[in-house]
Design a protein around this motif. Sequence first.
Motif, PDB file in Angstrom:
ATOM      1  N   GLY A  44       0.852  -1.182   0.000  1.00 37.02           N
ATOM      2  CA  GLY A  44       0.000   0.000   0.000  1.00 37.02           C
ATOM      3  C   GLY A  44       0.886   1.229   0.000  1.00 37.02           C
ATOM      4  N   ILE A  45       0.315   2.368   0.326  1.00 36.85           N
ATOM      5  CA  ILE A  45       1.090   3.608   0.417  1.00 36.85           C
ATOM      6  C   ILE A  45       0.911   4.174   1.817  1.00 36.85           C
ATOM      7  CG2 ILE A  45       1.368   5.953  -0.465  1.00 36.85           C
ATOM      8  CD1 ILE A  45       0.484   4.959  -3.195  1.00 36.85           C
ATOM      9  N   TRP A  46       2.025   4.364   2.512  1.00 34.94           N
ATOM     10  CA  TRP A  46       2.048   4.820   3.893  1.00 34.94           C
ATOM     11  C   TRP A  46       2.761   6.165   3.941  1.00 34.94           C
ATOM     12  CZ3 TRP A  46       0.932   0.981   7.974  1.00 34.94           C
ATOM     13  CH2 TRP A  46       0.611  -0.280   7.466  1.00 34.94           C
ATOM     14  N   GLY A  47       2.108   7.192   4.492  1.00 27.37           N
ATOM     15  CA  GLY A  47       2.776   8.483   4.510  1.00 27.37           C
ATOM     16  C   GLY A  47       2.038   9.569   5.261  1.00 27.37           C
ATOM     17  N   SER A  48       2.329  10.810   4.866  1.00 24.44           N
ATOM     18  CA  SER A  48       1.821  11.987   5.575  1.00 24.44           C
ATOM     19  C   SER A  48       0.544  12.553   4.969  1.00 24.44           C
ATOM     20  CB  SER A  48       2.903  13.081   5.571  1.00 24.44           C
ATOM     21  OG  SER A  48       3.214  13.450   4.222  1.00 24.44           O
ATOM     22  N   PHE A  74      14.092  -0.305   1.604  1.00 23.99           N
ATOM     23  CA  PHE A  74      13.002  -0.232   2.576  1.00 23.99           C
ATOM     24  C   PHE A  74      13.464   0.485   3.846  1.00 23.99           C
ATOM     25  CE2 PHE A  74      10.513  -1.815   6.119  1.00 23.99           C
ATOM     26  CZ  PHE A  74       9.211  -1.797   5.641  1.00 23.99           C
ATOM     27  N   ALA A  75      14.623   0.086   4.374  1.00 24.87           N
ATOM     28  CA  ALA A  75      15.130   0.686   5.613  1.00 24.87           C
ATOM     29  C   ALA A  75      15.373   2.185   5.447  1.00 24.87           C
ATOM     30  CB  ALA A  75      16.416  -0.016   6.044  1.00 24.87           C
ATOM     31  N   ASP A  76      15.950   2.574   4.318  1.00 26.56           N
ATOM     32  CA  ASP A  76      16.194   3.993   4.069  1.00 26.56           C
ATOM     33  C   ASP A  76      14.883   4.759   3.933  1.00 26.56           C
ATOM     34  OD1 ASP A  76      18.913   3.603   4.131  1.00 26.56           O
ATOM     35  OD2 ASP A  76      19.170   3.559   1.958  1.00 26.56           O
ATOM     36  N   ALA A  77      13.872   4.112   3.367  1.00 23.41           N
ATOM     37  CA  ALA A  77      12.575   4.764   3.193  1.00 23.41           C
ATOM     38  C   ALA A  77      11.911   5.036   4.536  1.00 23.41           C
ATOM     39  CB  ALA A  77      11.665   3.897   2.326  1.00 23.41           C
ATOM     40  N   VAL A  78      12.007   4.085   5.459  1.00 22.41           N
ATOM     41  CA  VAL A  78      11.437   4.286   6.801  1.00 22.41           C
ATOM     42  C   VAL A  78      12.066   5.514   7.447  1.00 22.41           C
ATOM     43  CG1 VAL A  78      11.194   3.313   9.117  1.00 22.41           C
ATOM     44  CG2 VAL A  78      10.894   1.841   7.106  1.00 22.41           C
ATOM     45  N   GLU A  79      13.377   5.611   7.346  1.00 26.11           N
ATOM     46  CA  GLU A  79      14.084   6.756   7.922  1.00 26.11           C
ATOM     47  C   GLU A  79      13.692   8.061   7.211  1.00 26.11           C
ATOM     48  OE1 GLU A  79      18.640   8.466   8.516  1.00 26.11           O
ATOM     49  OE2 GLU A  79      18.332   6.391   7.858  1.00 26.11           O
ATOM     50  N   ALA A  80      13.579   8.005   5.874  1.00 25.99           N
ATOM     51  CA  ALA A  80      13.251   9.206   5.101  1.00 25.99           C
ATOM     52  C   ALA A  80      11.833   9.700   5.405  1.00 25.99           C
ATOM     53  CB  ALA A  80      13.397   8.919   3.607  1.00 25.99           C
ATOM     54  N   VAL A  81      10.890   8.793   5.561  1.00 22.30           N
ATOM     55  CA  VAL A  81       9.522   9.193   5.932  1.00 22.30           C
ATOM     56  C   VAL A  81       9.522   9.809   7.320  1.00 22.30           C
ATOM     57  CG1 VAL A  81       7.229   8.303   6.540  1.00 22.30           C
ATOM     58  CG2 VAL A  81       8.332   7.559   4.435  1.00 22.30           C
ATOM     59  N   ASN A  82      10.267   9.220   8.226  1.00 18.90           N
ATOM     60  CA  ASN A  82      10.334   9.726   9.594  1.00 18.90           C
ATOM     61  C   ASN A  82      10.919  11.132   9.642  1.00 18.90           C
ATOM     62  OD1 ASN A  82       9.982   9.469  12.414  1.00 18.90           O
ATOM     63  ND2 ASN A  82      12.115   8.831  12.680  1.00 18.90           N
ATOM     64  N   ARG A  83      11.900  11.402   8.777  1.00 17.59           N
ATOM     65  CA  ARG A  83      12.532  12.733   8.721  1.00 17.59           C
ATOM     66  C   ARG A  83      11.764  13.701   7.825  1.00 17.59           C
ATOM     67  NH1 ARG A  83      16.694  13.132   6.055  1.00 17.59           N
ATOM     68  NH2 ARG A  83      16.996  11.037   5.159  1.00 17.59           N
ATOM     69  N   GLN A  84      10.685  13.198   7.194  1.00 18.05           N
ATOM     70  CA  GLN A  84       9.885  13.966   6.241  1.00 18.05           C
ATOM     71  C   GLN A  84      10.700  14.398   5.018  1.00 18.05           C
ATOM     72  OE1 GLN A  84       8.088  17.141   8.570  1.00 18.05           O
ATOM     73  NE2 GLN A  84       6.619  15.735   9.490  1.00 18.05           N
ATOM     74  N   ALA A  85      11.720  13.587   4.689  1.00 13.53           N
ATOM     75  CA  ALA A  85      12.498  13.841   3.484  1.00 13.53           C
ATOM     76  C   ALA A  85      11.713  13.422   2.244  1.00 13.53           C
ATOM     77  CB  ALA A  85      13.825  13.085   3.552  1.00 13.53           C
ATOM     78  N   THR A 133       5.539  -1.568   0.197  1.00 13.86           N
ATOM     79  CA  THR A 133       5.572  -1.757   1.644  1.00 13.86           C
ATOM     80  C   THR A 133       4.623  -2.881   2.050  1.00 13.86           C
ATOM     81  OG1 THR A 133       5.945   0.637   1.832  1.00 13.86           O
ATOM     82  CG2 THR A 133       5.412  -0.543   3.860  1.00 13.86           C
ATOM     83  N   PRO A 134       5.074  -4.122   2.043  1.00 12.85           N
ATOM     84  CA  PRO A 134       4.210  -5.224   2.478  1.00 12.85           C
ATOM     85  C   PRO A 134       3.683  -4.970   3.884  1.00 12.85           C
ATOM     86  CG  PRO A 134       6.194  -6.074   1.449  1.00 12.85           C
ATOM     87  CD  PRO A 134       6.403  -4.600   1.621  1.00 12.85           C
ATOM     88  N   PHE A 135       2.436  -5.338   4.113  1.00 14.27           N
ATOM     89  CA  PHE A 135       1.759  -5.010   5.368  1.00 14.27           C
ATOM     90  C   PHE A 135       2.529  -5.490   6.596  1.00 14.27           C
ATOM     91  CE2 PHE A 135      -1.171  -6.188   8.793  1.00 14.27           C
ATOM     92  CZ  PHE A 135      -1.766  -4.966   9.047  1.00 14.27           C
ATOM     93  N   ASP A 136       2.910  -6.766   6.622  1.00 11.69           N
ATOM     94  CA  ASP A 136       3.577  -7.285   7.813  1.00 11.69           C
ATOM     95  C   ASP A 136       4.940  -6.636   8.033  1.00 11.69           C
ATOM     96  OD1 ASP A 136       4.509  -8.588   5.533  1.00 11.69           O
ATOM     97  OD2 ASP A 136       4.899 -10.475   6.567  1.00 11.69           O
TER      98      ASP A 136
END
Length: 366
Positions: free
Chosen positions: A156-160, A196-207, A214-217
Amino acid sequence: MKFNLNIRNIVCATAAAAALSGLASAALAETKLVYAGYISERSIATTLDKWFMDQVEERSGGDITFERYYGGSLMKAPDLYPGLSRGAIDFSTGVPQAYNPKVYPLSNVVLPWITEKADAVVYAFKDLYDSNADLQNEFTSQGVQMMWALPFPDGGIWGSFPVRVPSDMDGKRIRAVAAIAWGVEKGGASPVPMSFADAVEAVNRQAIDAMANTPFDSAVNNGVPKIVAYASDAGRLGINSVSIASFNQASFDKLSDEQKAVIEEVAAEVPGRYVELINDAIATAAKKWIEEDTNVEVIVSTDEEAAEWKKVMGPVMREKYIETASEVTENGGALYDQFVELVEKYEADAVYTPGLATYAKMKAGN
């Protein structure tokens, strides 16, 4: 008496030699096959590889054994299918359409916005392989025999920001790779390729504004619900890739008829086991998310909304697939259409419930 004793010694020696010969023959009869994989041992794909090998060893009475190398310990992801082709390993699960796309372009037929039903994909892909000469040739020409293909959990798409229609992505920066990037681009967003790992960090920093692929589990287990405001199924983006298990053809051909029968018997049971495991994994992840009590708005598409997404995204996926397949066949469009038709055939009896829908139902107490 001495003569009789000598005869007895000869008889005993002969019997001992025969016994040793029998043991040697038994040892030679045992077939050891080398397995290599790269996907995490905790994943459903690797869990089922383990189950398959355990069952084959048990049902063959130890006549077949596997020397096992997990988590890329023998070969990394891009090396698995080339290694399988040349006989360096006998059995493997990998993602050749992603890591060896020039050799396995047709296997990339499992594209987003076709279906969210994982079990329908399992059966449809196997039917496609068994009935489509072009897809079969993609493997057999490399000296490989495909056994099964298992979908990664739906994405899916997870974000702000909320994503309810494709145009909601317009102007946004979204982590997206492979085919999902085509859809993100169609919606007017800029796909950003990253791990994936870099994306989690980038979303968290709002980059970046959001992350797809992004698989659900994986999202739940890596804390994504704690750093986003919205989680959307993006018009039932659904299943967008599979792992593929295969044997080296020469290794399989060398097996006795009895050994082949055991392997084929166990392989036929893998799809049913997969459905059990995937439903349990999704329910476990949903429960974990509910217990974390995060404030995320979950957007699950209605049938009508999903149909509108498919009208926009379906032609894009088909066109891109034909373009990719054109390197090896003129039948890309027909192959894509055949897969979609097979998926629709199996969707009617599918029992898989996608991640966000499972979470919504469990949170509502259903």
